[in-house]
Motif scaffolding. Structure first.
Motif, PDB file in Angstrom:
ATOM      1  N   ARG A  61       0.871  -1.178   0.000  1.00  0.00           N
ATOM      2  CA  ARG A  61       0.000   0.000   0.000  1.00  0.00           C
ATOM      3  C   ARG A  61       0.904   1.223   0.000  1.00  0.00           C
ATOM      4  O   ARG A  61       1.678   1.425   0.947  1.00  0.00           O
ATOM      5  CB  ARG A  61      -0.907   0.006   1.226  1.00  0.00           C
ATOM      6  CG  ARG A  61      -1.810   1.197   1.198  1.00  0.00           C
ATOM      7  CD  ARG A  61      -2.875   1.192   2.244  1.00  0.00           C
ATOM      8  NE  ARG A  61      -3.642   2.433   2.099  1.00  0.00           N
ATOM      9  CZ  ARG A  61      -4.509   2.856   2.982  1.00  0.00           C
ATOM     10  NH1 ARG A  61      -4.754   2.161   4.061  1.00  0.00           N
ATOM     11  NH2 ARG A  61      -5.149   3.985   2.764  1.00  0.00           N
ATOM     12  N   GLY A  62       0.849   1.976  -1.063  1.00  0.00           N
ATOM     13  CA  GLY A  62       1.704   3.155  -1.109  1.00  0.00           C
ATOM     14  C   GLY A  62       1.521   3.913  -2.401  1.00  0.00           C
ATOM     15  O   GLY A  62       0.838   3.464  -3.325  1.00  0.00           O
ATOM     16  N   ASP A  63       2.160   5.075  -2.438  1.00  0.00           N
ATOM     17  CA  ASP A  63       2.018   6.005  -3.557  1.00  0.00           C
ATOM     18  C   ASP A  63       3.162   5.782  -4.549  1.00  0.00           C
ATOM     19  O   ASP A  63       4.333   5.941  -4.196  1.00  0.00           O
ATOM     20  CB  ASP A  63       2.072   7.433  -2.987  1.00  0.00           C
ATOM     21  CG  ASP A  63       1.754   8.481  -4.029  1.00  0.00           C
ATOM     22  OD1 ASP A  63       1.647   8.125  -5.218  1.00  0.00           O
ATOM     23  OD2 ASP A  63       1.617   9.658  -3.642  1.00  0.00           O
ATOM     24  N   VAL A  64       2.810   5.451  -5.785  1.00  0.00           N
ATOM     25  CA  VAL A  64       3.849   5.166  -6.792  1.00  0.00           C
ATOM     26  C   VAL A  64       4.665   6.424  -7.119  1.00  0.00           C
ATOM     27  O   VAL A  64       5.739   6.321  -7.722  1.00  0.00           O
ATOM     28  CB  VAL A  64       3.259   4.596  -8.109  1.00  0.00           C
ATOM     29  CG1 VAL A  64       2.474   3.325  -7.839  1.00  0.00           C
ATOM     30  CG2 VAL A  64       2.403   5.619  -8.833  1.00  0.00           C
ATOM     31  N   MET A  65       4.157   7.586  -6.739  1.00  0.00           N
ATOM     32  CA  MET A  65       4.876   8.832  -7.004  1.00  0.00           C
ATOM     33  C   MET A  65       6.049   8.996  -6.031  1.00  0.00           C
ATOM     34  O   MET A  65       6.817   9.943  -6.138  1.00  0.00           O
ATOM     35  CB  MET A  65       3.938  10.044  -6.865  1.00  0.00           C
ATOM     36  CG  MET A  65       2.696   9.974  -7.702  1.00  0.00           C
ATOM     37  SD  MET A  65       3.059   9.907  -9.434  1.00  0.00           S
ATOM     38  CE  MET A  65       2.648  11.580  -9.907  1.00  0.00           C
TER      39      MET A  65
ATOM     40  N   GLY B 224      -3.279  14.986 -17.819  1.00  0.00           N
ATOM     41  CA  GLY B 224      -3.491  13.529 -17.754  1.00  0.00           C
ATOM     42  C   GLY B 224      -2.210  12.717 -17.751  1.00  0.00           C
ATOM     43  O   GLY B 224      -2.255  11.482 -17.718  1.00  0.00           O
ATOM     44  N   LEU B 225      -1.056  13.384 -17.754  1.00  0.00           N
ATOM     45  CA  LEU B 225       0.207  12.655 -17.981  1.00  0.00           C
ATOM     46  C   LEU B 225       1.088  12.532 -16.736  1.00  0.00           C
ATOM     47  O   LEU B 225       2.193  11.978 -16.803  1.00  0.00           O
ATOM     48  CB  LEU B 225       1.005  13.355 -19.091  1.00  0.00           C
ATOM     49  CG  LEU B 225       0.303  13.446 -20.457  1.00  0.00           C
ATOM     50  CD1 LEU B 225       1.062  14.394 -21.379  1.00  0.00           C
ATOM     51  CD2 LEU B 225       0.176  12.059 -21.089  1.00  0.00           C
ATOM     52  N   LYS B 226       0.577  13.049 -15.632  1.00  0.00           N
ATOM     53  CA  LYS B 226       1.377  13.130 -14.401  1.00  0.00           C
ATOM     54  C   LYS B 226       2.036  11.793 -14.025  1.00  0.00           C
ATOM     55  O   LYS B 226       3.220  11.726 -13.736  1.00  0.00           O
ATOM     56  CB  LYS B 226       0.411  13.604 -13.300  1.00  0.00           C
ATOM     57  CG  LYS B 226       0.933  13.669 -11.918  1.00  0.00           C
ATOM     58  CD  LYS B 226      -0.068  14.397 -11.024  1.00  0.00           C
ATOM     59  CE  LYS B 226      -0.978  13.432 -10.285  1.00  0.00           C
ATOM     60  NZ  LYS B 226      -1.825  14.096  -9.282  1.00  0.00           N
ATOM     61  N   PHE B 227       1.264  10.726 -14.083  1.00  0.00           N
ATOM     62  CA  PHE B 227       1.791   9.432 -13.632  1.00  0.00           C
ATOM     63  C   PHE B 227       2.818   8.853 -14.608  1.00  0.00           C
ATOM     64  O   PHE B 227       3.783   8.218 -14.188  1.00  0.00           O
ATOM     65  CB  PHE B 227       0.647   8.435 -13.398  1.00  0.00           C
ATOM     66  CG  PHE B 227      -0.127   8.737 -12.151  1.00  0.00           C
ATOM     67  CD1 PHE B 227       0.212   8.138 -10.943  1.00  0.00           C
ATOM     68  CD2 PHE B 227      -1.173   9.650 -12.157  1.00  0.00           C
ATOM     69  CE1 PHE B 227      -0.481   8.427  -9.776  1.00  0.00           C
ATOM     70  CE2 PHE B 227      -1.871   9.957 -11.005  1.00  0.00           C
ATOM     71  CZ  PHE B 227      -1.531   9.345  -9.805  1.00  0.00           C
TER      72      PHE B 227
ATOM     73  N   CYS C  99      10.243   7.781 -15.373  1.00  0.00           N
ATOM     74  CA  CYS C  99      11.543   8.290 -14.954  1.00  0.00           C
ATOM     75  C   CYS C  99      12.012   7.614 -13.660  1.00  0.00           C
ATOM     76  O   CYS C  99      13.130   7.116 -13.569  1.00  0.00           O
ATOM     77  CB  CYS C  99      11.385   9.799 -14.807  1.00  0.00           C
ATOM     78  SG  CYS C  99      12.739  10.595 -14.048  1.00  0.00           S
ATOM     79  N   LEU C 100      11.114   7.551 -12.682  1.00  0.00           N
ATOM     80  CA  LEU C 100      11.502   7.047 -11.348  1.00  0.00           C
ATOM     81  C   LEU C 100      11.609   5.517 -11.336  1.00  0.00           C
ATOM     82  O   LEU C 100      12.630   4.953 -10.940  1.00  0.00           O
ATOM     83  CB  LEU C 100      10.432   7.520 -10.358  1.00  0.00           C
ATOM     84  CG  LEU C 100      10.637   7.340  -8.875  1.00  0.00           C
ATOM     85  CD1 LEU C 100      11.777   8.233  -8.403  1.00  0.00           C
ATOM     86  CD2 LEU C 100       9.353   7.745  -8.113  1.00  0.00           C
ATOM     87  N   TRP C 101      10.594   4.851 -11.809  1.00  0.00           N
ATOM     88  CA  TRP C 101      10.544   3.391 -11.682  1.00  0.00           C
ATOM     89  C   TRP C 101      11.449   2.678 -12.685  1.00  0.00           C
ATOM     90  O   TRP C 101      11.739   1.491 -12.527  1.00  0.00           O
ATOM     91  CB  TRP C 101       9.094   2.904 -11.793  1.00  0.00           C
ATOM     92  CG  TRP C 101       8.319   3.213 -10.554  1.00  0.00           C
ATOM     93  CD1 TRP C 101       7.765   4.418 -10.221  1.00  0.00           C
ATOM     94  CD2 TRP C 101       8.062   2.334  -9.456  1.00  0.00           C
ATOM     95  NE1 TRP C 101       7.163   4.336  -8.989  1.00  0.00           N
ATOM     96  CE2 TRP C 101       7.326   3.064  -8.496  1.00  0.00           C
ATOM     97  CE3 TRP C 101       8.367   1.001  -9.187  1.00  0.00           C
ATOM     98  CZ2 TRP C 101       6.890   2.509  -7.292  1.00  0.00           C
ATOM     99  CZ3 TRP C 101       7.936   0.434  -7.985  1.00  0.00           C
ATOM    100  CH2 TRP C 101       7.213   1.185  -7.051  1.00  0.00           C
ATOM    101  N   ARG C 102      11.876   3.393 -13.691  1.00  0.00           N
ATOM    102  CA  ARG C 102      12.811   2.823 -14.660  1.00  0.00           C
ATOM    103  C   ARG C 102      14.026   2.238 -13.946  1.00  0.00           C
ATOM    104  O   ARG C 102      14.586   1.232 -14.353  1.00  0.00           O
ATOM    105  CB  ARG C 102      13.231   3.948 -15.602  1.00  0.00           C
ATOM    106  CG  ARG C 102      14.242   3.553 -16.614  1.00  0.00           C
ATOM    107  CD  ARG C 102      14.621   4.767 -17.456  1.00  0.00           C
ATOM    108  NE  ARG C 102      15.576   4.369 -18.476  1.00  0.00           N
ATOM    109  CZ  ARG C 102      16.857   4.226 -18.238  1.00  0.00           C
ATOM    110  NH1 ARG C 102      17.346   4.462 -17.039  1.00  0.00           N
ATOM    111  NH2 ARG C 102      17.665   3.831 -19.204  1.00  0.00           N
ATOM    112  N   GLU C 103      14.427   2.920 -12.850  1.00  0.00           N
ATOM    113  CA  GLU C 103      15.569   2.479 -12.050  1.00  0.00           C
ATOM    114  C   GLU C 103      15.477   1.018 -11.626  1.00  0.00           C
ATOM    115  O   GLU C 103      16.488   0.365 -11.428  1.00  0.00           O
ATOM    116  CB  GLU C 103      15.618   3.323 -10.756  1.00  0.00           C
ATOM    117  CG  GLU C 103      16.327   4.633 -10.892  1.00  0.00           C
ATOM    118  CD  GLU C 103      17.760   4.441 -11.333  1.00  0.00           C
ATOM    119  OE1 GLU C 103      18.512   3.758 -10.633  1.00  0.00           O
ATOM    120  OE2 GLU C 103      18.111   4.956 -12.419  1.00  0.00           O
TER     121      GLU C 103
END
Ligand code: GLN
Length: 297
Positions: free
Chosen positions: A169-173, A226-229, A235-239
């Protein structure tokens, strides 16, 4: 009252109320309330129905007339051959999203990866994660979801479909979630990140279809454009992706060019746009390429 009378009354109520697929909706409500298939409803049309059942059907039709989604009334909807429980607070699985599941399954098949490690971001009811796990039983799948209500459905859906999923449970951002993907201070790199994030624009949020307005706005609202996620996830999860790992997004049908550009900028290659069965652009996927001189942190 007998079944055939109740059935016609339900059909008429919904048709008079301008429900688009009134016969379909009336049939689903009848099937659900009487525990019969459509064929049985017709064959046993002369059987009596209890007052309680008749009242239930009528009150469900009344609810449907307010725009309340059929899927919430039924409490369950099929996605990729899996029964997915739904209700207020969780996004209803869309048939279009099956294209996203197909994309991931095809990639794993093509690459011959039989036990992939996958993260499903903004998992909602868990439908994508569950469909993937059903088709790749040895996959290690982590579903990430922010809403507590959605997590309740996700856990129940994983259980009722007999699929073992990890969930967070958490925010993917928030990159803080990466700690869940570490082992002995090393990242557990992923073969695939899949996501159907909220992607409606601010103006689309203002003009929601009556039914969609009953669904949780946090599952729909993708910020002003509509593109925020997509920006943050690419960029972030690519890591966390292995080199050659797949990132696959569901998109709104007007977003292919923008999401492609976001993925290019984030260093993905082999970017493809895939159409859904309705012929609309629905998925953008790409592969993480190792960039020259890039060092993993
Ligand atoms: N496809 C959904 C709709 O059109 C939107 C889902 C989403 O934002 N991920 O209502």
């Amino acid at each position: 009252m007998v079944i055939s009378e109740l059935y016609s009354r339900a059909r008429k109520m919904l048709a008079d109320g301008d429900i688009e697929d009134s016969v379909f909706d009336a049939t689903c409500i009848m099937e659900d309330a009487l525990g019969m298939t459509k064929a049985e409803l017709v064959m046993r049309g002369a059987d009596k129905v209890s007052e309680e059942t008749a009242e239930r059907v009528i009150s469900q039709c009344e609810k449907r007339l307010t725009g309340y989604p059929l899927q919430y009334i039924l409490g369950e909807w099929e996605f990729y051959g899996c029964g997915i429980k739904v209700g207020e607070g969780v996004l209803i699985p869309r048939a279009d999203t099956e294209t996203l599941v197909d994309c991931v399954l095809e990639h794993m098949k093509r690459k011959n990866i039989t036990a992939p490690r996958i993260a499903d971001l903004c998992s909602g009811s868990g439908c994508i994660a569950i469909a993937l796990k059903k088709h790749i039983p040895d996959a290690d799948i982590t579903a990430v979801e922010l809403s507590g209500k959605a997590i309740e459905y996700l856990v129940e859906n994983a259980r009722s479909n007999g699929t073992e999923l990890r969930y967070i449970r958490g925010d993917v951002m928030n990159g803080g979630l990466f700690s869940h993907f570490m082992k002995d201070s090393e990242p557990l790199l992923l073969d695939c990140i899949v996501s159907n994030p909220p992607y409606l624009t601010a103006s689309e949020m203002e003009g929601l279809q009556r039914e969609v307005a009953f669904e949780p706005s946090e599952a729909l609202d993708g910020g002003h454009d509509g593109l925020k996620f997509y920006r943050v996830i690419a960029c972030l999860w690519r890591e966390l992706l292995k080199d050659g790992g797949l990132m696959a997004f569901e998109i709104g049908e007007q977003q292919a060019a923008d999401v492609t550009a976001i993925m290019e900028k984030s260093g993905f290659c082999d970017i493809r746009v895939i159409k859904d069965l309705g012929g609309n652009d629905r998925v953008v996927c790409g592969v993480r390429s190792a960039q020259a001189g890039e060092k993993r942190s």
